[in-house]
Write a protein that holds these residues in place. Sequence first.
Motif, short mmCIF file in Angstrom:
data_model
loop_
_atom_site.label_atom_id
_atom_site.label_comp_id
_atom_site.label_asym_id
_atom_site.label_seq_id
_atom_site.Cartn_x
_atom_site.Cartn_y
_atom_site.Cartn_z
N LYS A 311 0.84 -1.21 0.00
CA LYS A 311 0.00 0.00 0.00
C LYS A 311 0.87 1.25 0.00
O LYS A 311 0.55 2.24 -0.67
N GLU A 312 1.98 1.20 0.76
CA GLU A 312 2.91 2.33 0.76
C GLU A 312 3.54 2.51 -0.62
O GLU A 312 3.65 3.63 -1.13
N LYS A 313 3.94 1.37 -1.23
CA LYS A 313 4.57 1.45 -2.56
C LYS A 313 3.58 1.95 -3.60
O LYS A 313 3.94 2.73 -4.49
N LEU A 314 2.35 1.48 -3.50
CA LEU A 314 1.33 1.90 -4.47
C LEU A 314 1.00 3.38 -4.31
O LEU A 314 0.61 4.05 -5.26
N ALA A 315 1.16 3.87 -3.08
CA ALA A 315 0.89 5.29 -2.83
C ALA A 315 2.03 6.16 -3.36
O ALA A 315 1.80 7.24 -3.91
N THR A 316 3.29 5.68 -3.18
CA THR A 316 4.44 6.50 -3.59
C THR A 316 4.75 6.36 -5.07
O THR A 316 5.31 7.27 -5.67
N ASN A 317 4.40 5.21 -5.67
CA ASN A 317 4.61 5.03 -7.11
C ASN A 317 3.31 5.37 -7.84
O ASN A 317 2.23 5.00 -7.39
N LYS A 318 3.46 6.05 -8.95
CA LYS A 318 2.27 6.48 -9.68
C LYS A 318 1.57 5.34 -10.38
O LYS A 318 0.40 5.45 -10.74
N THR A 319 2.26 4.22 -10.61
CA THR A 319 1.64 3.10 -11.30
C THR A 319 1.74 1.83 -10.47
O THR A 319 2.67 1.65 -9.70
N VAL A 320 0.75 0.95 -10.66
CA VAL A 320 0.75 -0.36 -9.99
C VAL A 320 1.95 -1.17 -10.44
O VAL A 320 2.61 -1.84 -9.64
N ASN A 321 2.26 -1.09 -11.73
CA ASN A 321 3.36 -1.89 -12.28
C ASN A 321 4.68 -1.56 -11.61
O ASN A 321 5.49 -2.44 -11.31
N CYS A 322 4.92 -0.28 -11.37
CA CYS A 322 6.18 0.13 -10.75
C CYS A 322 6.30 -0.47 -9.35
O CYS A 322 7.37 -0.93 -8.94
N ALA A 323 5.19 -0.47 -8.59
CA ALA A 323 5.20 -1.06 -7.25
C ALA A 323 5.52 -2.54 -7.31
O ALA A 323 6.25 -3.07 -6.47
N MET A 324 4.98 -3.24 -8.31
CA MET A 324 5.24 -4.67 -8.47
C MET A 324 6.72 -4.92 -8.78
O MET A 324 7.37 -5.77 -8.18
#
Length: 716
Positions: A311-324
């Motif tokens: 959730k933190e990564k998805l908040a800080t990254n603009k895209t879902v793919n980047c968080a993955m």
Amino acid sequence: MKDISSFSISHLQDFGYLIVANTQLDILGISECARVWADEDPEKILGSSLEIFFHKIFNISSYSFMQVISELTENRIPRQIITKKIDNQLYYFKLSLCDELLYIEWEKQQKKHILSSKMNELGFLFDHSYPTDWKFVCSALNRLLNFDRVFVLQVLETGHSKVIAEHAANGKLLFHKKEFSQRFMPPSVLSYYETQSYRYIPDLARSSQQFYTTDDSLNMLLSQLVCPPELHELYLKNIGVNAALFFPLFINDQFWGLVIAHNDKPKKVDLQKRKLCSFIVQNAMSKYENLVKQGLLDFNQQILQTEIVFKEKLATNKTVNCAMVNNMDLLMQMTKADGLAVYHQGDLFFHGSCPKTNQFYEIIHYIQKTTDKTIFKDYNFKLNHGQFISEDLPFAGLLSYMVGKDKDHYLVWFRKETVSTITQMEVREGIIHIWEESIRDSAIPWDGSELNFVQCLHRIVNESIIYKTKEKSLLTEELLAMNNELEMFTFTLSHDLKNPLSILKMGLQFLEVSDSTLPAEKRMHWYKNLLGSILNIEDIINNIVTVSQNKTTAMAKDPVPMSYTIRKLSQEMTMLYHTEQCQFHFGKLFPLWGEKSALYQVFLNLIGNAVKYSSSKQKPQIWIDSLQDEKEVCYSIKDNGIGIPPNSLPHIFDMFSRAHNTQHFQGSGIGLSLVKRIMDRLGGKIEIHSQEAEGTEIKLYFPLVSDFPSSMLLEN
């Protein structure tokens, strides 16, 4: 014996006696051993009174025994065990009430007491602090039973069953790690073991006894005397086993496996000892179930912690793919996979042991074509689907998660092959055939906890997509508002600039005709007015620019892989400009920090220009390469096209500017201007080096925000 053709006859083991009656105590069924004891033909016993039958057996009043039966039926007591002495022999009577039917089963007592020394040896099993070790449980049970072999058989999610622990006497065949196919424990066999706390076979070689009944619907699985399933009976005989005990194991009320005791010779085990063994097994299973649940709790806690991270990564990254992509290590760890690939609109990231790029694209296209499931798993993927992929797969098991519904974003986990030997068996014409078979192209299946993690991942990704959709909707509203403001700026410019421009025009016209006759003082006054008009125009423009800059949304930056996009654009531009003879030379294509659609526009324009303006050459050549240092990534796009004349280079980024040697090529002169503006917004810069008739090289400098994920730096 008289004709009994009007009665149904089945078969039971002959170590005990069985009568089935209704709640009115009319006899509905009787075993041959019980019938012989009463010395009556079946048709005389069936339908007669239970009280009369037992009065004849006991040779005295059966009042006390019938009173127990009456209390059981009236109070709906499900089961009860009592002892009764008949002709100086003690018998166990087991009374069971089920579906308005009374099952009365009895057998001889073999041994009255269990030695206290034996119980002391087993005391550690009931210590709450003592963990369940199935090997110790097998050993402890065999101290009571003294059989040739005791082992634990677990039924796996695949339907196979595997021996996970064993205690065997010296010289006996070992079963540990032996694995049986799905045929060994089908649902029809499971029902035999699930309906009782244990199953008991004292002498498999003895002939069975007949059971007579007027009711074909009687559930004979409620009796311990019922014969084992044909498959297991034939298997036991095949391996030389004559006595056996089976204790079912359950987790969350689901059948999990069996504790099995084998003895080569016939062997009777007293009912009390069997009950004690059943209690030991249930106690061990209860502790094991608690350990499993605690393990699930621990894993669920890991999932919760992972959920917070994502959730933190998805908040800080603009895209879902980047968080993955930034968390591929964690995604592999939580699923115990050997490799992971992330596919997003043609872009590809690998981590761990994965197939080659071209082969992976085949796999993705196959998944897209064959399944619409959000989560697809097959631990036998290589075995079941490998023939549809061109090359031999380097993995056996596959688990895929489709992000969204557009089939353009997938996470795919891989597991390596695990070679195992499976015991297969089949009954043909009453004869069992057993053989060993090596199973390849199969992996360890993903268990419930790992699939639960993927389900959790699906949930938080969906929440993120919904949030980002709302965010995008708000951004769209902001853009509409900005568009309205832009229209207002246009009206403002056209309206507010009219007066100063009119004054400037009038003043210039006046000076043009009057300058020679106008006194110096008056002339200076007019110059001041003209300068004031120019300053007014400058102020208006500066104000508009300041307002528009404050309203501009900053361009989001994510790490974006470029290899696939650049190669795809190169192919598309070759087709667009009909330059199939154009030859591309690709070097290292590093990822970039930026906004994907903006980067696409940059390379679309530049690669398109390179192809278009080199298409007149006999052998068009285009070189695309990149370098990275501590501060930035530099991309070079070089062609052998018509080049840019020196006098056009200073104006090359001006809107609608085109060089004189481009007249025979279609274009508007907007492309490079747009590229320059995008590069400015990305905080980058662009340089152009060109010689007319020889070619052009464009260099793009993109600043590094932070290190790229390691998976993005793998060469495709």
